[in-house]
Design an enzyme around this catalytic site. Structure first.
Site, PDB file in Angstrom:
ATOM      1  N   HIS A 306       0.857  -1.196   0.000  1.00 27.24           N
ATOM      2  CA  HIS A 306       0.000   0.000   0.000  1.00 27.24           C
ATOM      3  C   HIS A 306       0.887   1.238   0.000  1.00 27.24           C
ATOM      4  O   HIS A 306       1.952   1.243   0.607  1.00 27.24           O
ATOM      5  CB  HIS A 306      -0.898   0.012   1.250  1.00 27.24           C
ATOM      6  CG  HIS A 306      -2.073   0.905   1.116  1.00 27.24           C
ATOM      7  ND1 HIS A 306      -2.008   2.258   1.350  1.00 27.24           N
ATOM      8  CD2 HIS A 306      -3.343   0.646   0.717  1.00 27.24           C
ATOM      9  CE1 HIS A 306      -3.198   2.785   1.144  1.00 27.24           C
ATOM     10  NE2 HIS A 306      -4.029   1.839   0.744  1.00 27.24           N
ATOM     11  N   ASP A 364      -7.868  -5.573   0.008  1.00 28.42           N
ATOM     12  CA  ASP A 364      -8.307  -6.428  -1.114  1.00 28.42           C
ATOM     13  C   ASP A 364      -7.908  -7.888  -0.947  1.00 28.42           C
ATOM     14  O   ASP A 364      -8.285  -8.720  -1.772  1.00 28.42           O
ATOM     15  CB  ASP A 364      -7.713  -5.874  -2.420  1.00 28.42           C
ATOM     16  CG  ASP A 364      -8.280  -4.495  -2.705  1.00 28.42           C
ATOM     17  OD1 ASP A 364      -7.495  -3.542  -2.826  1.00 28.42           O
ATOM     18  OD2 ASP A 364      -9.525  -4.370  -2.735  1.00 28.42           O
TER      19      ASP A 364
HETATM   20  C1  SDX Z   1      -6.233  -0.045  -2.865  1.00 28.99           C
HETATM   21  O1  SDX Z   1      -4.523   4.501  -2.067  1.00 28.99           O
HETATM   22  C2  SDX Z   1      -5.413   3.860  -1.432  1.00 28.99           C
HETATM   23  O2  SDX Z   1      -5.779   4.209  -0.347  1.00 28.99           O
HETATM   24  C3  SDX Z   1      -5.979   2.659  -2.158  1.00 28.99           C
HETATM   25  C4  SDX Z   1      -6.991   1.823  -1.375  1.00 28.99           C
HETATM   26  C5  SDX Z   1      -8.271   2.586  -1.104  1.00 28.99           C
HETATM   27  O3  SDX Z   1      -8.989   2.199  -0.171  1.00 28.99           O
HETATM   28  O4  SDX Z   1      -8.592   3.495  -1.891  1.00 28.99           O
HETATM   29  O5  SDX Z   1      -6.415   1.413  -0.133  1.00 28.99           O
HETATM   30  C6  SDX Z   1      -7.386   0.573  -2.156  1.00 28.99           C
HETATM   31  O6  SDX Z   1      -5.993   0.283  -3.997  1.00 28.99           O
HETATM   32  C7  SDX Z   1      -5.332  -0.997  -2.110  1.00 28.99           C
HETATM   33  C8  SDX Z   1      -4.108  -1.465  -2.955  1.00 28.99           C
HETATM   34  C9  SDX Z   1      -4.588  -2.571  -3.900  1.00 28.99           C
HETATM   35  N1  SDX Z   1      -3.532  -2.913  -4.859  1.00 28.99           N
HETATM   36  C10 SDX Z   1      -2.894  -4.102  -4.810  1.00 28.99           C
HETATM   37  O7  SDX Z   1      -3.044  -4.926  -3.916  1.00 28.99           O
HETATM   38  C11 SDX Z   1      -1.957  -4.355  -5.994  1.00 28.99           C
HETATM   39  C12 SDX Z   1      -0.609  -4.871  -5.480  1.00 28.99           C
HETATM   40  N2  SDX Z   1       0.055  -3.781  -4.731  1.00 28.99           N
HETATM   41  C13 SDX Z   1       0.950  -2.946  -5.460  1.00 28.99           C
HETATM   42  O8  SDX Z   1       0.828  -2.828  -6.811  1.00 28.99           O
HETATM   43  C14 SDX Z   1       1.449  -1.742  -4.684  1.00 28.99           C
HETATM   44  O9  SDX Z   1       1.737  -2.160  -3.414  1.00 28.99           O
HETATM   45  C15 SDX Z   1       0.546  -0.509  -4.614  1.00 28.99           C
HETATM   46  C16 SDX Z   1       0.131  -0.066  -5.963  1.00 28.99           C
HETATM   47  C17 SDX Z   1      -0.652  -0.797  -3.770  1.00 28.99           C
HETATM   48  C18 SDX Z   1       1.368   0.591  -3.948  1.00 28.99           C
HETATM   49  O10 SDX Z   1       2.406   0.869  -4.785  1.00 28.99           O
HETATM   50  P1  SDX Z   1       3.489   2.045  -4.455  1.00 28.99           P
HETATM   51  O11 SDX Z   1       3.148   2.737  -3.190  1.00 28.99           O
HETATM   52  O12 SDX Z   1       3.652   2.870  -5.665  1.00 28.99           O
HETATM   53  O13 SDX Z   1       4.757   1.234  -4.119  1.00 28.99           O
HETATM   54  P2  SDX Z   1       5.782   0.742  -5.192  1.00 28.99           P
HETATM   55  O14 SDX Z   1       5.073   0.185  -6.389  1.00 28.99           O
HETATM   56  O15 SDX Z   1       6.783   1.826  -5.410  1.00 28.99           O
HETATM   57  O16 SDX Z   1       6.455  -0.495  -4.415  1.00 28.99           O
HETATM   58  C19 SDX Z   1       7.485  -0.259  -3.470  1.00 28.99           C
HETATM   59  C20 SDX Z   1       8.340  -1.490  -3.576  1.00 28.99           C
HETATM   60  C21 SDX Z   1       8.722  -1.829  -5.019  1.00 28.99           C
HETATM   61  O17 SDX Z   1       9.976  -2.491  -4.977  1.00 28.99           O
HETATM   62  P3  SDX Z   1      11.315  -1.626  -5.419  1.00 28.99           P
HETATM   63  O18 SDX Z   1      11.043  -1.116  -6.826  1.00 28.99           O
HETATM   64  O19 SDX Z   1      11.405  -0.495  -4.397  1.00 28.99           O
HETATM   65  O20 SDX Z   1      12.418  -2.625  -5.339  1.00 28.99           O
HETATM   66  O21 SDX Z   1       7.609  -2.641  -3.098  1.00 28.99           O
HETATM   67  C22 SDX Z   1       7.418  -3.568  -4.160  1.00 28.99           C
HETATM   68  C23 SDX Z   1       7.699  -2.838  -5.459  1.00 28.99           C
HETATM   69  O22 SDX Z   1       8.190  -3.719  -6.440  1.00 28.99           O
HETATM   70  N3  SDX Z   1       6.023  -4.008  -4.092  1.00 28.99           N
HETATM   71  C24 SDX Z   1       5.608  -5.259  -4.236  1.00 28.99           C
HETATM   72  C25 SDX Z   1       4.217  -5.212  -4.046  1.00 28.99           C
HETATM   73  N4  SDX Z   1       3.830  -3.957  -3.811  1.00 28.99           N
HETATM   74  C26 SDX Z   1       4.954  -3.208  -3.846  1.00 28.99           C
HETATM   75  N5  SDX Z   1       6.286  -6.414  -4.490  1.00 28.99           N
HETATM   76  C27 SDX Z   1       5.519  -7.527  -4.575  1.00 28.99           C
HETATM   77  N6  SDX Z   1       4.169  -7.567  -4.396  1.00 28.99           N
HETATM   78  C28 SDX Z   1       3.497  -6.432  -4.142  1.00 28.99           C
HETATM   79  N7  SDX Z   1       2.170  -6.471  -3.978  1.00 28.99           N
END
Ligand code: SDX
Length: 430
Positions: A306, A364
């Site tokens: 998140h 989720d």
């Molecule tokens: C919702 O914003 C909100 O409040 C949203 C929400 C709401 O109520 O409105 O809470 C609802 O959207 C919840 C999130 C649902 N999405 C997912 O579950 C999809 C999987 N999660 C990711 O795609 C990710 O965690 C996000 C999109 C939720 C957040 O992404 P960020 O904050 O942009 O973080 P990032 O992509 O920069 O990740 C940071 C690091 C990265 O590694 P590095 O590049 O730093 O090496 O963490 C890793 C990412 O690769 N990472 C993950 C991961 N999520 C982040 N690695 C593996 N699995 C994951 N799920």
């Protein structure tokens, strides 16, 4: 106004920027005058360090895993209140008295039907259209019917549009579901509470009596509360930006639905269940954990991570509890998907990669298992998210419209394209 300030040195220029403090949470550096005083912009494409607005509605402490709606913790609202009470709280800022609640509830119940001609929209969609595609189109089309609640400058029309949205989303969502399975639409039954009415519109059929399961209705009410609002997330920011141009509320909510559909946002509940189904059994979890950690593999654990929560999403904890209650009520002893989810969470929470990156289950992760057990197809999961989030979108839109300092949102950019150059006629381009 606080007397705190920040100094920025840019080349020979040194400017002082005001710093503002909220009730709780991080201070903000007000950069409104930065461009005028320095000729430079700030740059923050994902808004990771940027506050887009001032708001009194919702506050998240991502490190502590706390979520407050108008100051009330989400677990207290979910465990002691109802979704319609939370709707009132988000819209008006205070929990309603009994009289206020019954007035609000009767106003919402009076708008549950949609214009009969809207039924004709559905015959234009393919039966196998994704229900979110139907929601985007049909909710946007509400502006073609309700001309008496489009003038956003009129507080009465703003409130009527808000009530209509909260009231009609369940009806439209149920119609999208019924259309996808070829069953007749079921009209709202205002003798039922908000969530029971929705369940009946989804699952009753004309040839049989339908009894709402009160445990499932209460569980779905909890789920709606958990999804109601969440600060300036992507879809809420979309609604605010659309509303900042003066677009009508139905168009703004349709824009929010479109943004929520993405798998990185509200589409994650559908994607998370598909991921659990793809993993299938507990013994295949290590393979997927390895893929999630592999930089060259775009796979991510859906339902994990998140932007704001760097601790357990408090909604996920309540969602997990509700999941067990629903499976228990339905007599589902061993759901293989739940086994995979619980083991996947256990492994991930002990894995250095997830610990170091502070990746925890988000709302989720468990919602899909619960909704599937209740009888909803995977394609309806994000529709239910949109149904519940509508009140948050509306409350945030209303707050923005009523902000006397509100202006159209118009970000700038860092331009890295071609410098100015002259046109070359076609026959001279070789
Ligand atoms: C919702 O914003 C909100 O409040 C949203 C929400 C709401 O109520 O409105 O809470 C609802 O959207 C919840 C999130 C649902 N999405 C997912 O579950 C999809 C999987 N999660 C990711 O795609 C990710 O965690 C996000 C999109 C939720 C957040 O992404 P960020 O904050 O942009 O973080 P990032 O992509 O920069 O990740 C940071 C690091 C990265 O590694 P590095 O590049 O730093 O090496 O963490 C890793 C990412 O690769 N990472 C993950 C991961 N999520 C982040 N690695 C593996 N699995 C994951 N799920």
């Amino acid at each position: 106004m606080s007397d705190k300030s920040a100094t920025l040195n840019l080349g020979e220029k040194s400017i002082t920027l005001p710093v503002r403090s909220g009730t709780i949470g991080p201070d903000v550096v007000d950069i409104g005058k930065l461009y005028g005083q320095t000729g430079a912009f700030t740059y923050d494409p994902g808004f990771t360090s940027t506050a887009s607005c001032e708001s009194k509605i919702t506050y998240i402490d991502g490190d502590a895993g706390v979520l407050l709606h108008r100051g009330y913790p989400i677990d207290q609202l979910a465990e002691q209140g109802t979704f319609l009470e939370t709707c009132y709280l988000l819209l008006y800022g205070e929990l309603p008295t009994l009289a206020q609640f019954s007035d609000f509830q009767s106003r919402v119940y009076r708008h549950t039907m949609v214009h009969e001609q809207m039924l004709k929209f559905f015959t234009g969609y393919r039966r196998d259209a994704h229900p979110m595609a139907v929601m985007v189109g049909t909710v946007g089309a509400l502006a073609a019917f309700y001309h008496d609640s489009l003038d956003i400058a009129d507080p009465h029309q703003r409130m009527v549009a808000s009530i209509r949205m909260i009231s009609k989303m369940p009806t439209i969502a149920a119609m999208a579901y019924k259309y996808s399975i070829g069953q007749p639409f079921v009209y709202p039954d205002n003798s039922l509470n908000y969530t029971s009415n929705f369940l009946k519109m989804c699952f009753s059929i004309p040839c049989e009596e339908y009894k709402v399961n009160p445990v499932l209705s209460k569980a779905l009410d909890h789920i709606f509360i958990l999804h109601a609002d969440h600060e300036q997330n992507a879809s809420t920011s979309t609604v605010r930006l659309a509303g900042s141009s003066g677009a009508n509320p139905f168009a703004c909510i349709a824009a929010g639905i479109a943004c929520l559909w993405g798998p990185a946002h509200g589409g994650a509940n559908e994607a998370a269940l598909q991921m659990l189904q793809e993993i299938g059994t507990v013994d295949r979890i290590p393979e997927y954990i390895a893929r999630a950690k592999d930089k060259n593999d775009p796979f991510r654990l859906m339902g994990f991570g998140h932007r704001v929560y760097k601790n357990y999403d408090p909604r996920a904890k309540i969602m997990q509890k509700t999941c067990h209650e629903v499976l228990g009520t339905l007599g589902i002893k061993d759901d293989p998907l739940l086994d995979v989810a619980v083991e996947l969470e256990r492994i991930a929470l002990h894995d250095d990669y997830f610990i170091e990156k502070k990746l925890y289950p988000n709302i989720d992760f468990y919602s899909g298992i619960t909704l599937k057990a209740m009888g909803f197809p995977t394609s309806m999961f994000t529709v239910l998210f949109a149904l519940a989030r509508t009140v948050g979108w509306i409350a945030q839109w209303k707050e923005m419209i009523e902000d006397p300092h509100q202006k159209i949102g118009r970000p700038r950019q860092l331009y890295t394209g071609a410098p100015m150059r002259d046109y070359v006629p076609l026959d001279k381009r070789g």
